[in-house]
Design a protein around this motif. Structure first.
Motif, PDB file in Angstrom:
ATOM      1  N   LEU A   1     -12.967   0.515  -9.635  1.00 15.70           N
ATOM      2  CA  LEU A   1     -11.738   0.006  -9.017  1.00 15.70           C
ATOM      3  C   LEU A   1     -11.129   1.132  -8.188  1.00 15.70           C
ATOM      4  O   LEU A   1     -10.148   1.768  -8.575  1.00 15.70           O
ATOM      5  N   HIS A   2     -11.707   1.382  -7.046  1.00 13.62           N
ATOM      6  CA  HIS A   2     -11.400   2.591  -6.286  1.00 13.62           C
ATOM      7  C   HIS A   2     -10.082   2.508  -5.521  1.00 13.62           C
ATOM      8  O   HIS A   2      -9.648   3.515  -4.950  1.00 13.62           O
ATOM      9  N   ASP A   3      -9.437   1.357  -5.525  1.00  9.39           N
ATOM     10  CA  ASP A   3      -8.184   1.208  -4.788  1.00  9.39           C
ATOM     11  C   ASP A   3      -6.953   1.358  -5.675  1.00  9.39           C
ATOM     12  O   ASP A   3      -5.835   1.140  -5.226  1.00  9.39           O
ATOM     13  N   ARG A   4      -7.121   1.742  -6.930  1.00  8.52           N
ATOM     14  CA  ARG A   4      -5.988   1.792  -7.862  1.00  8.52           C
ATOM     15  C   ARG A   4      -6.220   2.873  -8.917  1.00  8.52           C
ATOM     16  O   ARG A   4      -7.213   3.567  -8.906  1.00  8.52           O
ATOM     17  N   GLY A   5      -5.266   3.006  -9.822  1.00 11.34           N
ATOM     18  CA  GLY A   5      -5.381   3.983 -10.895  1.00 11.34           C
ATOM     19  C   GLY A   5      -4.838   5.354 -10.547  1.00 11.34           C
ATOM     20  O   GLY A   5      -4.758   6.231 -11.404  1.00 11.34           O
ATOM     21  N   ARG A   6      -4.443   5.547  -9.285  1.00 11.64           N
ATOM     22  CA  ARG A   6      -3.880   6.822  -8.831  1.00 11.64           C
ATOM     23  C   ARG A   6      -2.726   6.530  -7.865  1.00 11.64           C
ATOM     24  O   ARG A   6      -2.587   5.416  -7.373  1.00 11.64           O
ATOM     25  N   ILE A   7      -1.928   7.550  -7.625  1.00 14.85           N
ATOM     26  CA  ILE A   7      -0.885   7.460  -6.606  1.00 14.85           C
ATOM     27  C   ILE A   7      -1.297   8.362  -5.461  1.00 14.85           C
ATOM     28  O   ILE A   7      -1.339   9.589  -5.601  1.00 14.85           O
ATOM     29  N   GLY A   8      -1.671   7.749  -4.346  1.00 12.33           N
ATOM     30  CA  GLY A   8      -2.137   8.491  -3.187  1.00 12.33           C
ATOM     31  C   GLY A   8      -2.095   7.604  -1.959  1.00 12.33           C
ATOM     32  O   GLY A   8      -2.101   6.362  -2.054  1.00 12.33           O
TER      33      GLY A   8
ATOM     34  N   VAL B   1       0.852  -1.188   0.000  1.00  9.13           N
ATOM     35  CA  VAL B   1       0.000   0.000   0.000  1.00  9.13           C
ATOM     36  C   VAL B   1       0.891   1.242   0.000  1.00  9.13           C
ATOM     37  O   VAL B   1       1.974   1.252   0.594  1.00  9.13           O
ATOM     38  N   ILE B   2       0.441   2.290  -0.664  1.00  9.99           N
ATOM     39  CA  ILE B   2       1.167   3.560  -0.642  1.00  9.99           C
ATOM     40  C   ILE B   2       0.946   4.208   0.728  1.00  9.99           C
ATOM     41  O   ILE B   2      -0.167   4.600   1.075  1.00  9.99           O
ATOM     42  N   ALA B   3       2.025   4.278   1.510  1.00 13.38           N
ATOM     43  CA  ALA B   3       1.923   4.777   2.875  1.00 13.38           C
ATOM     44  C   ALA B   3       2.146   6.285   2.958  1.00 13.38           C
ATOM     45  O   ALA B   3       1.661   6.934   3.888  1.00 13.38           O
ATOM     46  N   ARG B   4       2.903   6.823   1.993  1.00 14.63           N
ATOM     47  CA  ARG B   4       3.201   8.256   2.042  1.00 14.63           C
ATOM     48  C   ARG B   4       3.597   8.735   0.655  1.00 14.63           C
ATOM     49  O   ARG B   4       4.259   8.020  -0.090  1.00 14.63           O
ATOM     50  N   VAL B   5       3.184   9.952   0.333  1.00 19.64           N
ATOM     51  CA  VAL B   5       3.617  10.617  -0.887  1.00 19.64           C
ATOM     52  C   VAL B   5       4.236  11.944  -0.479  1.00 19.64           C
ATOM     53  O   VAL B   5       3.569  12.799   0.106  1.00 19.64           O
TER      54      VAL B   5
END
Length: 410
Positions: free
Chosen positions: A359-366, A29-33
């Motif tokens: 697919l609300h958990d993907r397709g972006r970086i956040g 999972v992306i934890a921080r940007v």
């Protein structure tokens, strides 16, 4: 806990670009940007590179082949939307496998498509495909697909003319009933269209998306305006359209070492010489890519949502030149050729298909989203061909091994 940090990288987050940024991934999972400092198990230098969300191919046919999903991942496609899969038990097994493994792309599928009695799919698979004979049967069809694990509903609109046949089409009441039943189940509808008439039929019936563009005429301004007003989306499948009308142009991918060097032999041969699975036996008279791209320009200018989907349908046993994974990079190039900016084309392959297929958990970086990521050399928001120069692919934070001429990861 496995921690990966990517530093000093340009980030396209699915909608916009930021320079000299950083991303921290923890357990898939992306934890921080931004503001990432130390403490990672894997540290990746992003200097001169761009980090993208994993690409989503909104129209493929996997044909039960996990090798296709491995090939897709090697080219940065972390999710494939399969728009016809059969039979249900094999589909369920492949769905489960693609969800459990991180060395292949995840498959989302429509499962078995909706078609009327006497249609071409029904004639090709007699007694094996469930048909929908009127509005009163729509809800049962959708419920059966939901029970089988379908993530969307595919509706077949084709009178057979492109195959030398004359077969029935759905009427508007049945199409509307299918659309209503799908919405009640929380699923979107995608209509396979074969020409301008069936495109207009899909739009009139209010189906959520239509896939393919007419080859022999430009979409009418009225149809485009209707799609824009209703918020409908189009998946044009430019890569397969190009092979149908100008095959030599599409084969140029095989001359790019960024693509060719990562194709296994069967896929390389299919791209170089294959002729299967091109959707039309012969393109209608007057067909041209100029007309297809003119439709794209009209859709774009009207503000219609257009999604990247290739109709990739090669397999180790099927020599289709529209190859899983590789074809999306030609599709992106054709989007830009039709007037989309590179940033708009990238959104059409990441955040927009994720949104339209739920697919609300993907397709972006956040933060909190799945760490499906693609790192490329250069800046594809300036030069779309940079998507081909892949420096790394991660699915749920697990890095894919890309081996020259051995990319299936299976």
């Amino acid at each position: 806990m496995v921690r990966t940090s990517i530093h000093n990288v340009r980030i396209f987050d699915g909608t916009a670009i930021s320079e000299h940024d950083s991303v921290l991934v923890e357990d898939g999972v992306i934890a921080r940007v931004g503001g990432v400092t130390g403490g990672a198990d894997e540290v990746v230098d992003g200097a001169g590179r761009t980090l993208l969300p994993g690409l989503v191919d909104a129209h493929t046919h996997v044909f039960g082949s996990v090798e296709n999903l491995g090939l897709a991942l090697a080219f940065g496609v972390t999710t494939e939307v399969d728009l016809f899969s059969f039979p249900p038990d094999a589909t369920a097994a492949l769905l489960a496998e693609s969800r459990e493994r991180d060395d292949v792309a995840e498959m989302v599928t429509a499962g078995m498509l909706a078609c009327p009695p006497g249609s071409r799919p029904a004639l090709m698979l007699p007694g094996l495909l469930p048909t929908v004979d009127g509005p009163e049967h729509a809800a049962a069809f959708v419920a059966a697909r939901v029970a089988e694990g379908s993530g969307c509903i595919k509706v077949h609109l084709d009178d057979g003319a492109n195959h030398g046949m004359s077969v029935p089409l759905f009427d508007v009441p049945t199409l509307r009933a299918l659309g209503h039943a799908a919405r009640e189940a929380g699923l979107s509808t995608v209509a396979h269209v074969s020409d301008a008439r069936t495109m207009e039929l899909a739009l009139e019936a209010g189906l959520d998306m239509a896939t393919h563009l007419p080859l022999d005429e430009t979409m009418s301004a009225e149809a485009v305006s209707a799609a824009a007003a209703r918020g409908q989306a189009v998946i044009p499948t430019l890569a397969i359209a190009e092979f149908a009308v100008e095959p030599n142009r599409g084969r140029s991918l095989v001359d790019d070492p960024r693509i060719a060097d990562f194709l296994p032999p069967a896929a390389h041969e299919a791209l170089r010489d294959g002729t299967e699975g091109l959707a039309v036996e012969e393109p209608p008279p007057g067909s041209s890519m100029e007309k297809v791209l003119a439709s794209m320009r009209r859709l774009h200018e009207a503000g219609v949502t257009v999604l990247v989907g290739t109709d990739a349908n090669n397999a180790p046993f099927r020599a289709c030149p529209v190859v899983h994974g590789a074809a999306i990079h030609r599709e992106l190039e054709l989007f830009v050729a039709s007037g989309f900016t590179p940033t708009e084309a990238l959104a059409a392959a990441t955040s927009l298909p994720a949104k339209h297929f739920g697919l609300h958990d993907r397709g972006r970086i956040g933060m909190g989203l799945r760490a499906d990521l693609v790192l490329v050399n250069g800046d594809p928001t300036r030069d779309i061909l940079a998507t081909r120069d892949i420096a790394g692919v991660w699915r749920r934070g697990v890095r894919c091994t890309r081996n020259s001429r051995a990319t299936s990861n299976t």
